[in-house]
Design a protein around this motif. Structure first.
Motif, PDB file in Angstrom:
ATOM      1  N   GLY A  47       1.742   0.798  -0.445  1.00  0.00           N
ATOM      2  CA  GLY A  47       0.464   0.115  -0.345  1.00  0.00           C
ATOM      3  C   GLY A  47       0.042  -0.009   1.102  1.00  0.00           C
ATOM      4  O   GLY A  47       0.806   0.322   2.019  1.00  0.00           O
ATOM      5  N   SER A  48      -1.161  -0.481   1.312  1.00  0.00           N
ATOM      6  CA  SER A  48      -1.640  -0.665   2.674  1.00  0.00           C
ATOM      7  C   SER A  48      -0.952  -1.865   3.308  1.00  0.00           C
ATOM      8  O   SER A  48      -0.520  -2.795   2.618  1.00  0.00           O
ATOM      9  CB  SER A  48      -3.156  -0.873   2.687  1.00  0.00           C
ATOM     10  OG  SER A  48      -3.480  -2.126   2.098  1.00  0.00           O
ATOM     11  N   GLU A  49      -0.860  -1.841   4.623  1.00  0.00           N
ATOM     12  CA  GLU A  49      -0.264  -2.962   5.351  1.00  0.00           C
ATOM     13  C   GLU A  49      -0.990  -4.260   4.998  1.00  0.00           C
ATOM     14  O   GLU A  49      -0.369  -5.306   4.798  1.00  0.00           O
ATOM     15  CB  GLU A  49      -0.351  -2.702   6.859  1.00  0.00           C
ATOM     16  CG  GLU A  49       0.517  -1.545   7.357  1.00  0.00           C
ATOM     17  CD  GLU A  49       1.934  -1.974   7.703  1.00  0.00           C
ATOM     18  OE1 GLU A  49       2.215  -3.179   7.630  1.00  0.00           O
ATOM     19  OE2 GLU A  49       2.744  -1.094   8.041  1.00  0.00           O
ATOM     20  N   GLU A  50      -2.293  -4.179   4.919  1.00  0.00           N
ATOM     21  CA  GLU A  50      -3.101  -5.367   4.642  1.00  0.00           C
ATOM     22  C   GLU A  50      -2.810  -5.929   3.254  1.00  0.00           C
ATOM     23  O   GLU A  50      -2.625  -7.148   3.082  1.00  0.00           O
ATOM     24  CB  GLU A  50      -4.590  -5.025   4.762  1.00  0.00           C
ATOM     25  CG  GLU A  50      -5.526  -6.201   4.510  1.00  0.00           C
ATOM     26  CD  GLU A  50      -6.997  -5.809   4.606  1.00  0.00           C
ATOM     27  OE1 GLU A  50      -7.852  -6.667   4.346  1.00  0.00           O
ATOM     28  OE2 GLU A  50      -7.276  -4.633   4.927  1.00  0.00           O
ATOM     29  N   ALA A  51      -2.756  -5.043   2.252  1.00  0.00           N
ATOM     30  CA  ALA A  51      -2.505  -5.485   0.881  1.00  0.00           C
ATOM     31  C   ALA A  51      -1.109  -6.073   0.740  1.00  0.00           C
ATOM     32  O   ALA A  51      -0.912  -7.091   0.060  1.00  0.00           O
ATOM     33  CB  ALA A  51      -2.691  -4.322  -0.083  1.00  0.00           C
ATOM     34  N   VAL A  52      -0.131  -5.437   1.366  1.00  0.00           N
ATOM     35  CA  VAL A  52       1.248  -5.924   1.292  1.00  0.00           C
ATOM     36  C   VAL A  52       1.372  -7.277   1.996  1.00  0.00           C
ATOM     37  O   VAL A  52       2.043  -8.196   1.503  1.00  0.00           O
ATOM     38  CB  VAL A  52       2.218  -4.889   1.884  1.00  0.00           C
ATOM     39  CG1 VAL A  52       3.623  -5.482   2.019  1.00  0.00           C
ATOM     40  CG2 VAL A  52       2.262  -3.635   1.019  1.00  0.00           C
TER      41      VAL A  52
END
Length: 331
Positions: A47-52
């Motif tokens: 997943g994206s860094e932001e989502a994680v």
């Protein structure tokens, strides 16, 4: 030490890298934190860094690797390989890219296929079909496999039956209505798995609503024939049928219903006649018997990719990852 603690200890001895693709689910992060804390496996979150970061708020998952399909330098190679694997099915680079960027279980399977991870656990928010389809398309079956099947490893507390309360319930996750040949193959695979995971001798019961001819029905005939085939194909295996559940695990009932059986009253591998029976059976034991039920764990795929019940807890995910890591070590 409980059964799953033994599995965790084995996983720690030979630590493997396991992909958890379901980063849209909080349970994934709760499990990842515990897995990393206990040192059971190295974890990859897709997943994206932001989502994680948002999904794991308040948790320590700093030891996990985060792979964003949209930015990873490996994605291009995965697309090429996916096209190669599915070329005969009409896969194009455009379609492959769309799938890998949006369907993370597919991306996780490609990581395993390309050697960037050892195994994967998914299914907390995907159906079994959506979890297993990518691995059957990408990883394929293990050489010599007659049938891919799925089992639950069930540990019942304070239970004198089975192997100190430990059983395999199979097939309880994949094959809807196996024929006699398929049931026999499921029995053989499940016995081999029990011997490896539990490290005890499997005693396999081919389950039915009949014991040794007590009922007459085509469904009974199927189990009788499956038992005959399994005994022929696996002559060294302790296996018997057809047996009702009580005759399979309770010694006193076995003595009256199936006297002389080498398995009745002591079975630890339970082969259900169809998916309905297997799924209902494990959930009854899990919910009413307060058992730990890990799975569906697959057998017969070229690399360990395992499913979860959508009703699973974070602790269930931890257990499934530990079992998957042990399977990876053997692979």
């Amino acid at each position: 030490m409980g059964f799953i603690d033994t599995i965790k200890a084995r996983a720690r001895e030979n630590k493997k890298t396991i992909v958890l693709p379901e980063t849209e689910d909080r349970r994934t992060y709760l499990a990842a934190e515990q897995i990393l804390k206990e040192g059971i496996a190295d974890i990859v979150l897709i997943g994206s860094e932001e989502a994680v970061k948002k999904g794991s708020e308040g948790l320590d998952i700093s030891g996990a690797a985060i792979v964003d399909p949209a930015t990873s330098d490996r994605t291009s190679a995965y697309i090429d390989k996916f096209v190669e694997l599915r070329a005969k099915k009409g896969m194009t680079p455009e379609k492959a890219k769309e799938i890998l960027l949006n369907d993370y279980p597919y991306y996780g399977c490609m990581m395993v296929k390309m050697g960037d991870a050892d195994g994967m656990v998914s299914g907390a928010c995907h159906s079994s079909a959506d979890t297993l389809r990518p691995c059957l398309q990408i990883l394929k079956t293990k050489p010599g496999t007659k049938l891919v099947s799925a089992f639950f490893l069930v540990a019942v507390p304070d239970c004198e039956y089975g192997e100190d309360g430990v059983f395999i319930f199979s097939d309880a996750g994949l094959n809807q209505n196996p024929n006699p040949e398929e049931l026999a193959a499921i029995a053989g695979s499940s016995a081999e798995t029990f011997r490896f995971l539990v490290q005890k001798e499997p005693k396999v019961a081919m389950l039915s609503h009949s014991t040794k001819g007590s009922a007459k029905h085509p469904d009974v005939d199927k189990v009788v024939e499956a038992t005959r085939i399994a005994k022929e194909q696996y002559p060294d295996l302790q296996l018997d049928g057809e047996l009702q559940l009580d005759a399979a695990i309770v010694p006193e009932i076995a003595a009256s219903k199936a006297p002389g059986s080498p398995v009745a009253g002591q079975a630890n591998v339970l082969i259900f006649p169809d998916l309905d029976a297997g799924n209902i059976g494990y959930k009854l034991v899990q919910r009413l018997g307060k058992a730990d039920a890990y799975g569906p764990i697959t057998q017969g795929i070229a690399a360990p990719v395992n499913d979860l019940s959508r009703g699973c807890s974070a602790e269930d995910i931890v257990g499934a990852v530990a079992i998957t890591a042990v399977q990876c070590a053997a692979n």
